[in-house]
Design a protein around this motif. Structure first.
Motif, PDB file in Angstrom:
ATOM      1  N   TRP A 112       0.866  -1.172   0.000  1.00  0.00           N
ATOM      2  CA  TRP A 112       0.000   0.000   0.000  1.00  0.00           C
ATOM      3  C   TRP A 112       0.901   1.219   0.000  1.00  0.00           C
ATOM      4  N   TYR A 131      -2.403   4.026  -3.390  1.00  0.00           N
ATOM      5  CA  TYR A 131      -2.461   2.875  -4.292  1.00  0.00           C
ATOM      6  C   TYR A 131      -2.223   1.577  -3.534  1.00  0.00           C
ATOM      7  N   SER A 132      -2.606   0.469  -4.169  1.00  0.00           N
ATOM      8  CA  SER A 132      -2.086  -0.828  -3.731  1.00  0.00           C
ATOM      9  C   SER A 132      -1.445  -1.487  -4.945  1.00  0.00           C
ATOM     10  N   ARG A 184      -2.866   0.231  -8.362  1.00  0.00           N
ATOM     11  CA  ARG A 184      -4.327   0.261  -8.366  1.00  0.00           C
ATOM     12  C   ARG A 184      -4.738   1.411  -7.456  1.00  0.00           C
ATOM     13  N   GLN A 199      -6.597   3.433  -4.898  1.00  0.00           N
ATOM     14  CA  GLN A 199      -7.522   3.111  -3.803  1.00  0.00           C
ATOM     15  C   GLN A 199      -8.235   4.363  -3.303  1.00  0.00           C
ATOM     16  N   ASP A 240     -11.249  -4.961   3.175  1.00  0.00           N
ATOM     17  CA  ASP A 240     -11.544  -6.307   2.682  1.00  0.00           C
ATOM     18  C   ASP A 240     -10.212  -6.955   2.297  1.00  0.00           C
ATOM     19  N   LYS A 280     -10.145  -9.136  -1.065  1.00  0.00           N
ATOM     20  CA  LYS A 280     -10.202  -8.381  -2.328  1.00  0.00           C
ATOM     21  C   LYS A 280      -9.170  -7.257  -2.383  1.00  0.00           C
ATOM     22  N   ARG A 285      -9.583  -4.224  -0.961  1.00  0.00           N
ATOM     23  CA  ARG A 285     -10.318  -2.981  -1.212  1.00  0.00           C
ATOM     24  C   ARG A 285     -10.686  -2.304   0.100  1.00  0.00           C
ATOM     25  N   ILE A 286     -10.856  -0.979   0.030  1.00  0.00           N
ATOM     26  CA  ILE A 286     -11.286  -0.214   1.202  1.00  0.00           C
ATOM     27  C   ILE A 286     -12.612   0.485   0.896  1.00  0.00           C
ATOM     28  N   SER A 287     -13.403   0.721   1.944  1.00  0.00           N
ATOM     29  CA  SER A 287     -14.691   1.397   1.771  1.00  0.00           C
ATOM     30  C   SER A 287     -15.096   2.063   3.076  1.00  0.00           C
TER      31      SER A 287
END
Ligand SMILES: *[C@@H]1O[C@H](CO)[C@@H](O)[C@H](O)[C@H]1NC(C)=O
Ligand SMILES: *[C@@H]1O[C@H](CO)[C@@H](O)[C@H](O)[C@H]1NC(C)=O
Ligand SMILES: *[C@@H]1O[C@H](CO)[C@@H](O)[C@H](O)[C@H]1NC(C)=O
Length: 353
Positions: free
Chosen positions: A155, A175-176, A185, A187, A222, A225, A227-229
């Motif tokens: 990250w 990014y990750s 990617r 984020q 998550d 996956k 991913r962050i939210s």
């Protein structure tokens, strides 16, 4: 020049390994001089001032503490077993990140806005192996902070162009990157100064700092996956009126302790704060005799030494006279807690890449 510095560093190593009483006296003198009250029982510090020490990271498999001196473009490795330290001059621009790789003799480096592999044994530092470029099209952006998650992904957060202490807002991203391609990617975008990254002990929350917001935020994480939210703010240091420094303090590097509390370095605030993320409040504060505290990590065999990196970047002669330890690395002991093992980057082919 380096020979002299190494002598100083060896002095620090002796202090680290037992001559604590001597240092306590030294600290008391410092404390009186700076009219500060130390909340911790003892601390040591390097007598070697770095210009801007950052990215402290403990490799528990090899008992090595790594960090960088950003502007001097150096990577440092302190072997706790041999008490020897090594430095590698990179010479390709600002070096902001060093990160160990699982089962590898190589290290990940963040240099300017690029990700590379470093092999200590390669004699020529230009032999860095390129992995990825971030913030393409923004040549003055810098890869500012990076950590590995529980799955070994990298990250990486950037910051926009900086002039003096001022960074252009909303020009950067988080990014990750993950093996085998390490394709960045996005984020989170935009961010201004991507800084502290830490995961909750159960890896379901990512704690995150964009320094310009002066907040410590949280996301649902998550792990499967990557991913962050659901971003939310858990602490706004602007609401704490505990320092009246100019510039105003901003949260910088961050780590978590084994009790699930966050430790955050306050840049321009000269302090480390401990935060209860559930109660959303500061529960402890440790003042240091310098203003520019940059980052924190747990180190040592039982992960009970809190390593604090500091900076003397952009300080004038008067400020340096007032705070001669600016740029030193401080080691706080006996804080009543300790760290947890941090994750390493996963990169199966790193040794043959
Ligand atoms: C650290 O020092 C010990 C003792 O000299 C040595 O065996 C070990 O290989 C060193 N570790 C690293 C990562 O260099
Ligand atoms: C890396 O190695 C692990 C263990 O051998 C394997 O399960 C995984 O698929 C490998 N990943 C990649 C990207 O090669
Ligand atoms: C995981 O830890 C976070 C932060 O401590 C907490 O808020 C959350 O409830 C925990 N989740 C689970 C599933 O235990």
């Amino acid at each position: 020049m380096y020979a002299l510095k190494i002598v100083f560093f060896v002095t620090f190593l002796h202090a680290l390994r037992g001559e604590i009483n001597k240092n306590v006296n030294k600290n008391e003198i410092q404390a009186q001089k700076h009219k500060l009250h130390y909340h911790f029982e003892t601390y040591d510090y390097t007598t070697l001032p770095f210009t801007h020490a950052e990215s402290p990271v403990w490799d528990g498999d090899n008992n090595v503490l790594y960090w960088v001196d950003v502007l001097n473009q150096n990577v440092y490795a302190l072997n706790y077993t041999s008490k020897q330290h090594r430095l590698k001059h990179i010479g390709k621009g600002e070096v902001n990140i060093v990160l160990p790789i699982e089962g590898s003799k190589r290290l990940l480096l963040g240099v300017q806005a690029f990700v590379y592999l470093l092999d200590w044994d390669e004699p020529n530092p230009t032999d860095l192996k390129f992995i990825a470029a971030l913030d393409q099209g923004s040549p003055n952006n810098i890869l500012n902070e990076g950590k590995a998650d529980v799955r070994g992904r990298f990250w990486a957060g950037t910051k926009g162009p900086q002039h003096g202490d001022v960074v252009l807002e909303d020009h950067a991203a988080l990014y990750s990157l993950e093996q085998p391609m390490f394709e960045p990617r996005v984020q989170l975008k935009p961010v201004s100064i991507s800084n502290g990254i830490a995961w909750s002990l159960n890896n379901s929350v990512l704690f995150y700092i964009d320094s310009a917001t002066r907040t410590i935020d949280a996301f649902d994480f998550d792990a499967a996956k990557g991913r962050i939210s659901k971003r939310r703010t858990i602490l706004d240091i602007g609401e704490y009126n505990f320092m009246k420094t100019a510039p105003a303090p901003i949260p910088d590097g961050m780590t978590i302790d084994r009790d699930g509390f966050l430790w955050v370095a306050l840049m321009f605030g000269g302090a480390i704060i401990r935060i209860d993320p559930e109660a959303r409040r500061v529960v402890e504060k440790y003042k240091l005799p310098v203003t520019r505290t940059t980052s924190v990590t747990w180190a040592g065999h039982s992960l009970e030494e809190l390593i604090v990196t500091t900076s003397r970047r952009n300080m004038d002669a008067n400020e340096l006279k007032r705070e001669p330890l600016s740029g030193a690395i401080f080691i706080l002991h006996k804080l009543g807690t300790g760290g947890v093992r941090t994750h390493k980057l996963k990169f199966n082919d790193s040794d043959i890449y």
